[in-house]
Design a protein around this motif. Structure first.
Motif, mmCIF file in Angstrom:
data_model
loop_
_atom_site.group_PDB
_atom_site.id
_atom_site.type_symbol
_atom_site.label_atom_id
_atom_site.label_comp_id
_atom_site.label_asym_id
_atom_site.label_seq_id
_atom_site.Cartn_x
_atom_site.Cartn_y
_atom_site.Cartn_z
ATOM 1 N N GLU A 215 22.174 33.504 -40.263
ATOM 2 C CA GLU A 215 23.087 34.533 -40.770
ATOM 3 C C GLU A 215 22.318 35.739 -41.304
ATOM 4 O O GLU A 215 22.728 36.891 -41.090
ATOM 5 N N ILE A 216 21.205 35.481 -41.974
ATOM 6 C CA ILE A 216 20.369 36.574 -42.465
ATOM 7 C C ILE A 216 19.808 37.384 -41.296
ATOM 8 O O ILE A 216 19.810 38.617 -41.305
ATOM 9 N N GLY A 217 19.335 36.677 -40.271
ATOM 10 C CA GLY A 217 18.797 37.358 -39.087
ATOM 11 C C GLY A 217 19.844 38.194 -38.379
ATOM 12 O O GLY A 217 19.547 39.276 -37.851
ATOM 13 N N GLU A 218 21.092 37.729 -38.365
ATOM 14 C CA GLU A 218 22.174 38.466 -37.716
ATOM 15 C C GLU A 218 22.397 39.813 -38.396
ATOM 16 O O GLU A 218 22.581 40.836 -37.718
ATOM 17 N N LEU A 219 22.357 39.820 -39.727
ATOM 18 C CA LEU A 219 22.514 41.086 -40.451
ATOM 19 C C LEU A 219 21.275 41.956 -40.328
ATOM 20 O O LEU A 219 21.377 43.178 -40.203
ATOM 21 N N ARG A 220 20.120 41.327 -40.358
ATOM 22 C CA ARG A 220 18.877 42.097 -40.272
ATOM 23 C C ARG A 220 18.782 42.870 -38.956
ATOM 24 O O ARG A 220 18.321 44.010 -38.918
ATOM 25 N N ARG A 221 19.253 42.247 -37.874
ATOM 26 C CA ARG A 221 19.197 42.908 -36.559
ATOM 27 C C ARG A 221 20.123 44.112 -36.492
ATOM 28 O O ARG A 221 19.962 44.978 -35.624
ATOM 29 N N ARG A 222 21.101 44.186 -37.385
ATOM 30 C CA ARG A 222 22.010 45.334 -37.399
ATOM 31 C C ARG A 222 21.341 46.594 -37.937
ATOM 32 O O ARG A 222 21.780 47.710 -37.644
ATOM 33 N N LEU A 223 20.329 46.417 -38.733
ATOM 34 C CA LEU A 223 19.759 47.563 -39.448
ATOM 35 C C LEU A 223 18.799 48.353 -38.574
ATOM 36 O O LEU A 223 17.616 48.512 -38.876
ATOM 37 N N LYS A 224 19.337 48.856 -37.489
ATOM 38 C CA LYS A 224 18.640 49.756 -36.572
ATOM 39 C C LYS A 224 19.572 50.929 -36.294
ATOM 40 O O LYS A 224 20.803 50.784 -36.363
ATOM 41 N N PRO A 225 19.021 52.100 -35.989
ATOM 42 C CA PRO A 225 19.856 53.309 -35.866
ATOM 43 C C PRO A 225 21.045 53.171 -34.930
ATOM 44 O O PRO A 225 22.094 53.769 -35.169
ATOM 45 N N LYS B 174 22.763 50.340 -34.120
ATOM 46 C CA LYS B 174 23.557 49.116 -34.225
ATOM 47 C C LYS B 174 24.423 49.028 -35.473
ATOM 48 O O LYS B 174 25.329 48.197 -35.532
ATOM 49 N N ASN B 175 24.156 49.829 -36.491
ATOM 50 C CA ASN B 175 24.902 49.697 -37.739
ATOM 51 C C ASN B 175 26.002 50.743 -37.847
ATOM 52 O O ASN B 175 26.086 51.664 -37.029
ATOM 53 N N ALA B 176 26.820 50.576 -38.875
ATOM 54 C CA ALA B 176 27.894 51.536 -39.139
ATOM 55 C C ALA B 176 27.647 52.273 -40.452
ATOM 56 O O ALA B 176 28.584 52.753 -41.086
ATOM 57 N N ILE B 177 26.391 52.354 -40.864
ATOM 58 C CA ILE B 177 26.035 53.063 -42.101
ATOM 59 C C ILE B 177 26.118 54.569 -41.847
ATOM 60 O O ILE B 177 25.496 55.079 -40.922
ATOM 61 N N ASP C 273 27.660 49.019 -45.201
ATOM 62 C CA ASP C 273 27.840 48.805 -43.765
ATOM 63 C C ASP C 273 29.122 48.005 -43.534
ATOM 64 O O ASP C 273 29.522 47.188 -44.371
ATOM 65 N N THR C 274 29.756 48.264 -42.411
ATOM 66 C CA THR C 274 30.940 47.515 -41.994
ATOM 67 C C THR C 274 30.645 46.886 -40.642
ATOM 68 O O THR C 274 30.381 47.589 -39.665
ATOM 69 N N TYR C 275 30.693 45.569 -40.597
ATOM 70 C CA TYR C 275 30.277 44.816 -39.417
ATOM 71 C C TYR C 275 31.469 44.097 -38.795
ATOM 72 O O TYR C 275 32.080 43.239 -39.433
ATOM 73 N N ASP C 276 31.803 44.481 -37.561
ATOM 74 C CA ASP C 276 32.815 43.746 -36.805
ATOM 75 C C ASP C 276 32.158 42.471 -36.278
ATOM 76 O O ASP C 276 31.440 42.501 -35.272
ATOM 77 N N VAL C 277 32.381 41.391 -36.970
ATOM 78 C CA VAL C 277 31.683 40.138 -36.653
ATOM 79 C C VAL C 277 32.183 39.582 -35.322
ATOM 80 O O VAL C 277 33.366 39.265 -35.183
ATOM 81 N N PRO C 278 31.311 39.484 -34.317
ATOM 82 C CA PRO C 278 31.752 38.973 -33.020
ATOM 83 C C PRO C 278 32.100 37.491 -33.085
ATOM 84 O O PRO C 278 31.477 36.727 -33.831
ATOM 85 N N TYR C 279 33.084 37.115 -32.322
ATOM 86 C CA TYR C 279 33.481 35.708 -32.255
ATOM 87 C C TYR C 279 32.371 34.908 -31.573
ATOM 88 O O TYR C 279 31.784 35.352 -30.588
ATOM 89 N N ARG C 280 32.075 33.750 -32.138
ATOM 90 C CA ARG C 280 31.042 32.886 -31.564
ATOM 91 C C ARG C 280 31.702 31.635 -31.007
ATOM 92 O O ARG C 280 32.311 30.855 -31.736
#
Length: 381
Positions: free
Chosen positions: A5-15, A17-20, A127-134
């Motif tokens: 779960e931590i890795g999933e959020l960490r991967r978002r923090l790129k120009p 991929k995020n909604a910041i 950040d607002t993350y649309d969590v994809p269905y797994r």
């Protein structure tokens, strides 16, 4: 939270991929005075600059669980009605857009935090993350998002003076001295709120980051979260070792210490092979069994168990990574320190010769200061 779960959020923090949308911050000097405030749009700043901000924030989601990444747990009363939870919730609900709420947060941090008379930068992002269905096949389906995770990230970074260096000036085609400036260092602490448990928001938890396991900034935790965090990794290690030494007394031999180290190391290696996203753990009863197998008397095993229960809590599992350094086996005497690959710790023996205890280990292929030593017997001519 687990590593996945931590890795999933960490991967978002790129120009890309995020909604910041904005980076907020506050630059504080060593006298606890605000030098300047930061309110910058991420989308309009140069890409390399945006990447640097995101890298600083991403660093607060790195490290080992229960070591650098500590679970902060709020009580039901705090979540229902408390000043500390209201402030964190307000930062999240307003998406950091309310300047008054941000200023209240900054003031609280500045008054509490001890940065050892250093300047530092408080960074905030929402950040607002649309969590994809797994699916059952453990594959994400980006077009089947079933929930939105709204969260706040905070990073607190020391600001250091850089040294003047010789630099190249293309216009003049010459080298000249570049003046020293101030550089933002990687974060020393930070947090994520709320926690991302089971891939959804958990308002009862936050994830706290500390770069140094022996300096978790308890004053920050007390002021902002007002809850007791778990014992730090360094404190756990010291407490565990003290419990062993004091409870076993004369039975804390080389063989016992080696067996405990090896069993804990095996746990960590097995955890790594299984790629379990949860933190590794060992129960007090498992440690008791190790001591029993080493022939330690029942009375001393029970004394050790009671000591651990008093310090950590009855039956509370421990993280082996916090109890040993799995990468090395270190032996210290009054006059020397010997580092041994844990795979070969069994080669070390203790032996009493003429009333004095010695360490014995094979000297095959010995080098001294990088120089091969001839170990053949030399008889005088």
């Amino acid at each position: 939270m687990n590593q996945r779960e931590i890795g999933e959020l960490r991967r978002r923090l790129k120009p890309d991929k995020n909604a910041i949308t904005k980076i907020y911050g506050c630059y504080v000097n060593s006298n606890k005075q605000v030098i300047s405030y930061l309110d910058a749009s991420l989308g309009v700043m140069p890409q390399d600059e945006a990447e640097k901000y995101l890298t600083l924030l991403r660093r607060t989601l790195t490290g080992q669980l229960q070591k650098n990444l500590i679970d902060i747990v709020f009580s039901t009363r705090q979540v229902a009605d408390s000043e500390e939870h209201r402030l964190l919730s307000a930062l999240r609900q307003t998406e950091l857009k309310d300047e008054q709420v941000r200023r209240q947060f900054y003031d609280q941090v500045i008054q509490a935090l001890d940065m050892d008379e250093r300047n530092y930068l408080i960074l905030l992002a929402h950040d607002t993350y649309d969590v994809p269905y797994r699916g059952r096949d453990d594959q994400d389906q980006a077009d089947a998002s079933d929930q939105v995770f709204s969260y706040v990230l905070c990073a607190i970074c020391p600001v250091k003076d850089s040294k003047a260096e010789l630099g190249y000036f293309p216009g003049e085609n010459e080298f000249h001295s570049r003046s020293a400036g101030q550089v933002v260092a990687p974060p020393e602490l930070g947090f994520l709120f709320p926690a991302f448990d089971n891939r959804s928001a958990n308002l009862y938890n936050a994830l706290y980051y500390t770069r140094q396991t022996d300096l978790i900034h308890q004053e920050f935790i007390d002021a902002l979260f007002r809850t007791e965090p778990p014992m730090s990794a360094d404190e756990q290690k010291e407490t565990f070792h003290t419990a062993l030494a004091e409870s076993l007394d004369g039975a804390c031999s080389m063989e016992v210490v080696r067996a405990v180290h090896q069993q804990l190391r095996d746990k960590l290696l097995q955890h790594k092979e299984e790629r379990d996203p949860e933190a590794p753990s060992i129960s007090p009863k498992e440690v008791d069994a190790i001591l029993h197998n080493c022939g330690v008397e029942e009375e001393k095993v029970q004394a050790f168990h009671k000591s651990c229960a008093a310090q950590f809590g009855e039956g509370v599992p421990l993280n082996p990574a916090n109890l040993i350094n799995s990468g090395r086996f270190e032996i210290k005497t009054e006059n020397a320190t010997i580092l041994i690959d844990p795979d070969y710790s069994y080669l070390v023996e203790t032996r009493k010769i003429n009333g004095r205890t010695y360490l014995l280990l094979p000297a095959d292929g010995m080098e001294v200061n990088g120089l091969a030593v001839d170990l053949r017997d030399h008889q005088p001519g």
